[in-house]
Motif scaffolding. Structure first.
Motif, PDB file in Angstrom:
ATOM      1  N   CYS A   1       8.569   6.796 -16.020  1.00 41.00           N
ATOM      2  CA  CYS A   1       8.262   8.241 -16.199  1.00 41.00           C
ATOM      3  C   CYS A   1       9.050   9.055 -17.151  1.00 41.00           C
ATOM      4  O   CYS A   1       8.553   9.902 -17.634  1.00 41.00           O
ATOM      5  N   LEU A   2      10.449   8.683 -17.179  1.00 37.06           N
ATOM      6  CA  LEU A   2      11.172   9.528 -17.818  1.00 37.06           C
ATOM      7  C   LEU A   2      10.889   9.449 -19.495  1.00 37.06           C
ATOM      8  O   LEU A   2      11.021  10.397 -20.330  1.00 37.06           O
TER       9      LEU A   2
ATOM     10  N   LEU B   1      -9.121  11.084  -9.085  1.00 38.59           N
ATOM     11  CA  LEU B   1      -9.875   9.733  -8.916  1.00 38.59           C
ATOM     12  C   LEU B   1      -9.343   8.997 -10.093  1.00 38.59           C
ATOM     13  O   LEU B   1      -9.881   7.793 -10.289  1.00 38.59           O
ATOM     14  N   LEU B   2      -8.066   9.229 -10.701  1.00 36.10           N
ATOM     15  CA  LEU B   2      -7.488   8.298 -11.794  1.00 36.10           C
ATOM     16  C   LEU B   2      -8.311   8.345 -12.934  1.00 36.10           C
ATOM     17  O   LEU B   2      -8.223   7.165 -13.786  1.00 36.10           O
TER      18      LEU B   2
ATOM     19  N   LEU C   1       0.885  -1.111   0.067  1.00 34.78           N
ATOM     20  CA  LEU C   1      -0.089   0.102  -0.056  1.00 34.78           C
ATOM     21  C   LEU C   1       0.927   1.498  -0.031  1.00 34.78           C
ATOM     22  O   LEU C   1       0.505   2.154  -0.705  1.00 34.78           O
ATOM     23  N   ARG C   2       2.008   1.226   0.698  1.00 43.14           N
ATOM     24  CA  ARG C   2       2.915   2.427   0.647  1.00 43.14           C
ATOM     25  C   ARG C   2       3.551   2.470  -0.623  1.00 43.14           C
ATOM     26  O   ARG C   2       3.414   3.634  -1.169  1.00 43.14           O
ATOM     27  N   ARG C   3       3.977   1.446  -1.339  1.00 47.43           N
ATOM     28  CA  ARG C   3       4.297   1.733  -2.907  1.00 47.43           C
ATOM     29  C   ARG C   3       3.028   1.997  -3.682  1.00 47.43           C
ATOM     30  O   ARG C   3       3.543   2.937  -4.636  1.00 47.43           O
ATOM     31  N   ALA C   4       1.956   1.657  -3.544  1.00 47.33           N
ATOM     32  CA  ALA C   4       0.897   2.144  -4.168  1.00 47.33           C
ATOM     33  C   ALA C   4       0.645   3.529  -4.154  1.00 47.33           C
ATOM     34  O   ALA C   4       0.160   4.465  -4.971  1.00 47.33           O
ATOM     35  N   TRP C   5       0.711   4.172  -2.809  1.00 50.09           N
ATOM     36  CA  TRP C   5       0.553   5.486  -2.483  1.00 50.09           C
ATOM     37  C   TRP C   5       1.667   6.364  -3.285  1.00 50.09           C
ATOM     38  O   TRP C   5       1.663   7.548  -3.864  1.00 50.09           O
ATOM     39  N   VAL C   6       2.921   5.752  -3.440  1.00 50.18           N
ATOM     40  CA  VAL C   6       4.023   6.597  -3.860  1.00 50.18           C
ATOM     41  C   VAL C   6       3.720   6.651  -5.457  1.00 50.18           C
ATOM     42  O   VAL C   6       3.967   7.619  -6.035  1.00 50.18           O
TER      43      VAL C   6
ATOM     44  N   HIS D   1       2.037   9.679 -10.080  1.00 51.70           N
ATOM     45  CA  HIS D   1       0.900   9.915 -11.375  1.00 51.70           C
ATOM     46  C   HIS D   1       0.587  11.318 -11.206  1.00 51.70           C
ATOM     47  O   HIS D   1       0.672  11.795 -12.465  1.00 51.70           O
ATOM     48  N   ILE D   2       0.261  11.815 -10.061  1.00 47.26           N
ATOM     49  CA  ILE D   2      -0.194  13.245 -10.367  1.00 47.26           C
ATOM     50  C   ILE D   2       1.008  14.201 -10.584  1.00 47.26           C
ATOM     51  O   ILE D   2       0.733  15.156 -11.386  1.00 47.26           O
TER      52      ILE D   2
END
Length: 369
Positions: free
Chosen positions: A317-318, A132-133, A77-82, A87-88
């Motif tokens: 991301c790059l 909200l993705l 869950l911590r990874r998903a939050w990162v 993403h934002i």
């Protein structure tokens, strides 16, 4: 019994998928003609999602077995939050780059091509949809999918470790419902990667990682005497020829009967059409059989590609922000072949440099500790 040796082929193919994704996202890029999408029904997206599931279950499964499922779930869950924060931030950077590029390219509307017109016409709703993705312009679709898949992993992982076949079976049943359900996106649309379909590939990747860790007697028969390999290779050959025929419509119409075309098309990427899924699985199986664990992974090019695969999030991301810059460079350079090749190769070089820097920084921190 489980084996613990790292399979560097996984890193290599993750890195290769990132290169293919970057090249495929540059319009009219000649090197995109070399990517896997030109030789069959699947493309780099399947490689990326499958190996994401493979790597996630491999990493968090070991944590769960060592420290318990609660600790593993917290780390997931911590990874998903990162990833959500990334993403934002990435979307904001991407919009800035596209708006900048659009101001310098007079022959095309890059904002429209990238799907960012929605933000200009309705910025308040677009910002809400981003949180909200639901706002996913071009190039941004894989990351929300990965976030959602990770959010479900704390529930799936314990079941996968205890009853892999049952989880795969349930996941397959969910996959079968995908054509009838999808999540909402901006302006009344749906997710380009339907999570109900693509979760099956993610789960299959996780199941493959568990299977690979088992001590198994190798099949010593020649490949020509292994029916599954022969079937997979023949399917790849036939679908490869069919995909090549798309470049010549007259040839395609001559070799594909009308009734077969009506059954085959459209080959949905959104819902991971069965023929796409089968093509990728055949490709993965043949690659696993043909690509050996050997010294070729020590070659300089292979080592750079493996390193990119180990830092897939950062490199991805790059690649997302480099693709519109490469497109701008091509347009400003007159879309000549030389400029297109330079931008494509330069982008991959920058991705490799980022991976090398991250690897060096990680080693530096380990040494300091």
């Amino acid at each position: 019994m489980m084996t613990t040796g790292r399979d560097h082929r996984i890193d290599f193919f993750r890195g290769l998928a990132l290169i293919f994704i970057f090249w495929d996202h540059i319009p009219h890029n000649p090197l995109a003609e070399l990517t896997v999408r030109n030789f069959g029904f699947s493309d780099a997206a399947e490689i990326f999602v499958f190996l994401a599931g493979y790597a996630a279950v491999l990493a968090y499964g070991k944590i769960a077995q060592r420290d318990g499922f609660v600790r593993a779930g917290i780390k997931i869950l911590r990874r998903a939050w990162v990833l959500y924060v990334v993403h934002i931030f990435l979307l904001a950077v991407l919009m800035g780059i596209v708006f900048f590029a659009n101001s310098h390219v007079e022959t095309r509307d890059l904002v429209q091509e990238m799907g960012l017109q929605y933000f200009l016409s309705n910025p308040q709703q677009a910002l809400t949809d981003e949180l909200l993705l639901r706002f996913k312009p071009n190039l941004m679709d894989p990351l929300p999918l990965y976030i959602l898949l990770l959010l479900g992993l704390p529930l799936v992982l314990p079941l996968l470790l205890r009853g892999c076949a049952v989880v795969v079976g349930v996941s397959f049943l969910v996959y079968l419902t995908a054509p009838y359900w999808n999540l909402a996106a901006q302006e009344g649309g749906v997710w380009f990667f339907n999570p109900l379909a693509w979760q099956f590939l993610f789960v299959l990747g996780g199941a493959a990682s568990l299977w690979a860790q088992r001590d198994k007697a190798p099949d010593l028969r020649p490949l020509t005497r292994q029916p599954m390999f022969i079937g997979a290779a023949l399917y790849l050959l036939l679908t490869g020829l069919l995909a090549l025929s798309w470049k010549w419509p007259q040839v395609h119409d001559a070799i594909i009967p009308l009734w077969l075309g009506e059954q085959l098309y459209p080959i949905s990427k959104t819902n991971l059409s069965p023929v796409r899924l089968l093509h990728f699985l055949a490709l993965a199986y043949v690659a696993a059989k043909l690509v050996p664990h050997s010294h070729w992974l020590n070659l300089w090019v292979a080592r750079q590609t493996c390193r990119m695969g180990r830092y897939s999030l950062e490199v991805f991301c790059l690649g997302v922000v480099l693709a519109p810059l490469a497109d701008m460079l091509n347009a400003l350079g007159g879309d000549t072949l030389a400029i297109k090749l330079i931008s494509a190769v330069l982008g991959v070089g920058m991705m490799a440099v980022l991976a090398a820097w991250l690897d060096w920084n990680k080693q530096l921190n380990a040494t300091a500790q």
